[in-house]
Design a protein around this motif. Sequence first.
Motif, PDB file in Angstrom:
ATOM      1  N   GLU A   1       0.778  -1.015  -0.057  1.00 14.89           N
ATOM      2  CA  GLU A   1       0.423   0.383  -0.092  1.00 14.89           C
ATOM      3  C   GLU A   1       0.602   1.238  -0.406  1.00 14.89           C
TER       4      GLU A   1
ATOM      5  N   TYR B   1     -23.088   1.843   8.269  1.00 13.98           N
ATOM      6  CA  TYR B   1     -21.971   2.501   6.939  1.00 13.98           C
ATOM      7  C   TYR B   1     -20.712   3.005   8.003  1.00 13.98           C
TER       8      TYR B   1
ATOM      9  N   PHE C   1     -18.375   0.026   8.736  1.00 13.71           N
ATOM     10  CA  PHE C   1     -17.646  -0.242   7.380  1.00 13.71           C
ATOM     11  C   PHE C   1     -16.773   0.258   7.220  1.00 13.71           C
ATOM     12  N   ASN C   2     -16.758   1.937   7.252  1.00 13.40           N
ATOM     13  CA  ASN C   2     -15.478   2.289   7.252  1.00 13.40           C
ATOM     14  C   ASN C   2     -14.787   2.287   9.156  1.00 13.40           C
TER      15      ASN C   2
ATOM     16  N   LYS D   1     -14.046  -2.724   8.348  1.00 13.54           N
ATOM     17  CA  LYS D   1     -13.414  -3.278   6.840  1.00 13.54           C
ATOM     18  C   LYS D   1     -12.666  -2.470   5.765  1.00 13.54           C
ATOM     19  N   LYS D   2     -12.408  -0.838   5.988  1.00  9.89           N
ATOM     20  CA  LYS D   2     -11.792  -0.305   5.550  1.00  9.89           C
ATOM     21  C   LYS D   2      -9.947   0.763   6.323  1.00  9.89           C
ATOM     22  N   ALA D   3      -9.041   0.705   4.986  1.00  5.73           N
ATOM     23  CA  ALA D   3      -7.821   1.005   6.216  1.00  5.73           C
ATOM     24  C   ALA D   3      -8.010   2.286   6.004  1.00  5.73           C
TER      25      ALA D   3
ATOM     26  N   TYR E   1     -10.540   8.603   8.877  1.00  4.41           N
ATOM     27  CA  TYR E   1     -12.791   8.604   8.392  1.00  4.41           C
ATOM     28  C   TYR E   1     -12.268   9.751  10.544  1.00  4.41           C
TER      29      TYR E   1
END
Length: 287
Positions: free
Chosen positions: A42, A183, A186-187, A190-192, A197
Amino acid sequence: MILITDGGSTKCDWIAIDSSGERLAQKIRTKGLNPAILTETELKQIISGSEELMQFSSDVSHIFFYGAGCGTEKPRTMLTHVLQFLFPSANVDVQEDTMAAVRSSLNHNTEAAVVCIMGTGSNCSYFDGSILHQRVKSLGYTLMDDASGNYFGKRLIRDYYFKKMPETIELAFEHKYNLDPDYIKFNLYKKANPNAYLADFAEFMFLNKDSDYIKELIKSGIRVFAENMILQFREELDTGIPVHFAGSIAFFSQDEIKEVAEEYNFKVGNFVRRPIDGLVDYHIKNL
C-alpha cells in the motif's frame, strides 16, 4: 535534489528543494503514509501513484521523512526500504513525526521545550536542546491519541449514539455526516485508515465552536491529554520551559489549550498548524 516530507495518517506533504534551498516545485500532496497501519504494498502504491513525485525519482539525493507511525523500528525500516526502492539514488532518513513538530516549533535549535502533536493522532515529548525524550510509548489510535482528531471523532459519534448531544448539535451532525450504523462500522472495521476516517469528524467541532457543548468537549479532551501526556514532564515544566503545539487540532483549539494550561500551570509556547514549512526552513539552514 532534496525531498522533505511531513507524513500523517490522513495526508502527506512533500516539498522539493535544491542544494541552495530553492524550492523546485509547489508542495506535492499524497494520501497518508503511516507504516504502522499500511502494508508495504500500500505504501508503494500511494507513492508511485503520484506522477508529480515520481518525475523526480532518479534526481533525489536525500529524503528527510517525518511521519506518523515511524516511532518504532519495524514500520520505520519498512518505509525506509520502500523509499529507497522508489528513489534509488536517495539517502533516506525516516524519523517520527514528533521530531518534525520539534524542528518546526522551536524558537531556536537548542531550545528546551515540551512539544505536543494534536492532528489526526497525538503525542508528546520533551526536547532537552539536543535529545528527544519520550516517556510513554504510543499504542496508537485505539488505546491512546488523546485530544487528537480521531479521539474527538470517536467522542462525537459516541455522544450522538448515546443521546448526549444538544438537539441543535445533533441535527447539524446528522445533516453533515452519514451516520448509518452499517456505514460507520464498514469504515471502522473493513476499510483502511479508520483513524483518518474518525478524524474527519473533528472538523464539525470547529464549525460549531459557539456551542457550550463543543467547547466543553474540546476542553475535556485537552485535560485528558494534559494529565496523561504533558504532566509526565512536570519536573521539566516547573523550570519554566514552554509547551509547543503542532497540528490542526491544536491550532484551532488555542483558546481551550490556554485555558487548560492555566488550570494545570504550564506555559504555552508556539502553535504550528503545518510543520512542513518550518521543516523546510530548518533543512535550508542546515544544508
